[in-house]
Design an enzyme around this catalytic site. Structure first.
Site, PDB file in Angstrom:
ATOM      1  N   LEU A 233      28.375 -10.704   2.154  1.00  0.00           N
ATOM      2  CA  LEU A 233      26.932 -10.844   1.997  1.00  0.00           C
ATOM      3  C   LEU A 233      26.190 -10.017   3.045  1.00  0.00           C
ATOM      4  CD1 LEU A 233      26.904 -14.747   1.657  1.00  0.00           C
ATOM      5  CD2 LEU A 233      26.703 -13.108  -0.226  1.00  0.00           C
ATOM      6  N   SER A 234      25.110  -9.362   2.633  1.00  0.00           N
ATOM      7  CA  SER A 234      24.231  -8.609   3.528  1.00  0.00           C
ATOM      8  C   SER A 234      25.023  -7.494   4.224  1.00  0.00           C
ATOM      9  CB  SER A 234      23.556  -9.564   4.518  1.00  0.00           C
ATOM     10  OG  SER A 234      22.525  -8.918   5.216  1.00  0.00           O
ATOM     11  N   MET A 235      25.092  -7.466   5.559  1.00  0.00           N
ATOM     12  CA  MET A 235      25.938  -6.473   6.227  1.00  0.00           C
ATOM     13  C   MET A 235      27.384  -6.597   5.752  1.00  0.00           C
ATOM     14  SD  MET A 235      26.512  -5.931  10.313  1.00  0.00           S
ATOM     15  CE  MET A 235      27.831  -4.890  10.961  1.00  0.00           C
ATOM     16  N   VAL A 256      27.476  -7.774  -1.734  1.00  0.00           N
ATOM     17  CA  VAL A 256      26.167  -8.383  -2.008  1.00  0.00           C
ATOM     18  C   VAL A 256      25.261  -8.208  -0.795  1.00  0.00           C
ATOM     19  CG1 VAL A 256      24.985 -10.476  -2.762  1.00  0.00           C
ATOM     20  CG2 VAL A 256      27.389 -10.152  -3.354  1.00  0.00           C
TER      21      VAL A 256
END
Length: 408
Positions: A233-235, A256
């Protein structure tokens, strides 16, 4: 999604939307988030902390009252919300890692979450994953019985630059569990558990982290070793594909949202014709003009102000320029993305606040990958699709089903 609150501060709005989104899997309630946000002074980090702490403490009291009354479901639900509110309270404080408020609310968040999962209908077990000379904290979620009578596939999931293993729950872990997946949610170096416990900062060779998590999972006899998926997720949208490029025990990877080069969007205004020119300037011993530029950027942009202050902590550096220099090591260039063998789902938030354009680049460089775009017509266009968690996890889980269990 257009700001409804904090119209002049995209960071405050995004973090508020993040909690609104966590309503989907029990991490918030609408009125609690709204009334908290209405009390906060826009752009004031101390006000943000004070008001989220107040709400978290109030909801924790609700949980304790339910426990005293022997109402375990009510207690579980309140503990989940309190955990998320405590997490939100510390979010903007990391410019001063010595601030005692940080550890106070982080520890309260973890304790609240563990109180909640102890009351869960499905088994959720806190775990410690052996990693080099230490351990990494996480949670093992046992899959719902799908009637197949055989080992289950496993989804490993981790957060990114700032999120916790506990927060992964609100991004949709229960949705994976009810679809028949075991789930291991965990923190790696640079993420909150290892940072708070021993100041273990980020490292770019994320395959070492994921490899340790896979080793841990494969000690269980209820796991399908041919059905190991990884969600970042994210980074984590860069870290997970990086791991998949070198860790070929993975059967699927989900980004994601997709990130090819963590630094690219943040160094766009640094002088230099090429990435190499910018890198040389960021890594030089003395570049006062760049230092002044970054001071101005932090003053003008709430997003940069937060990213640079938090980045100094999680990368273990001292200055804004060193933060950007550290980011340069987190990329999938030099043929790394092309080494990924597992089927790859690259998600794209069309209104992403941080990594605009990155998912397409990752998709272009990753053989056989699938690009899944989320737009604003269903409120899913924000970074990591906060505000549309059930839609996002449904599409991701459906892809996992088709990839890992095509004959089911």
């Amino acid at each position: 999604m257009r700001p409804v609150l904090f119209g002049n501060n995209p960071s405050f709005w995004y973090e508020t939307l993040r909690s609104f989104g966590h309503i989907a899997y029990g991490g918030a309630d609408f009125g609690e988030v709204l009334t908290t946000a209405q009390r906060i002074r826009e752009g004031d980090f101390d006000s943000w902390y004070d008001e989220w702490l107040l709400t978290a403490d109030r909801v924790a009291d609700v949980a304790r009252e339910a426990e005293r009354g022997r109402h375990p479901v009510s207690a579980r639900d309140a503990w989940l919300r309190a955990s998320n509110y405590y997490r939100s309270a510390e979010f903007f404080l990391h410019g001063n890692p010595a601030d005692p408020r940080i550890d106070h609310v982080y520890e309260a968040s973890v304790a609240a979450f563990r109180s909640a999962v102890a009351l869960s209908e499905r088994p959720v077990t806190p775990v410690e994953i052996p990693f080099e000379n230490t351990t990494l904290p996480g949670y093992w979620y046992e899959a719902a019985d799908d009637g197949r009578g055989r080992p289950h596939p496993v989804v490993l999931i981790h957060n990114g630059f700032d999120g916790t293993a506990e927060e992964c729950h609100f991004f949709g872990v229960p949705g994976l569990v009810e679809r028949g997946y075991h789930v291991l949610a965990f923190d790696g170096p640079g993420q909150p558990g290892p940072m708070h416990r021993e100041n273990l900062v980020f490292r770019p060779d994320w395959e070492t982290v994921v490899g340790a998590a896979i080793d841990f999972v494969l000690t269980r006899d209820d796991v399908d070793p041919e059905g190991l998926a990884l969600i970042g997720l994210s980074m984590g949208g860069q870290l997970a594909p990086r791991a998949a490029a070198f860790e070929h025990r993975l059967s699927a990877v989900v980004s994601v949202d997709g990130v090819y080069d963590i630094a690219e969007n943040f160094i766009a205004d640094i002088p230099g014709a090429t990435r190499e020119d910018k890198a040389a300037l960021l890594r030089t011993e003395n570049a006062p003009e760049v230092d002044v530029q970054l001071e101005r950027a932090a003053a003008d942009s709430p997003v940069m102000r937060w990213a640079l202050s938090h980045g100094a902590w999680v990368f273990g550096v001292d200055t804004p320029r060193q933060v950007l220099a550290a980011m340069l090591d987190y990329h999938l260039g030099d043929g790394i993305a092309e080494r990924i063998k597992a089927p790859t789902l690259v998600c794209e938030a069309q209104g992403d606040l941080f990594f605009t354009g990155q998912p397409g680049t990752l998709h272009d460089h990753t053989p056989g990958s699938t690009l899944l775009a989320f737009g604003d017509e269903l409120g899913a266009d924000a970074h990591c699709h906060v505000g549309a968690q059930r839609l996002a996890i449904a599409r991701i889980a459906d892809w996992l089903d088709e990839t890992l269990r095509p004959a089911a």
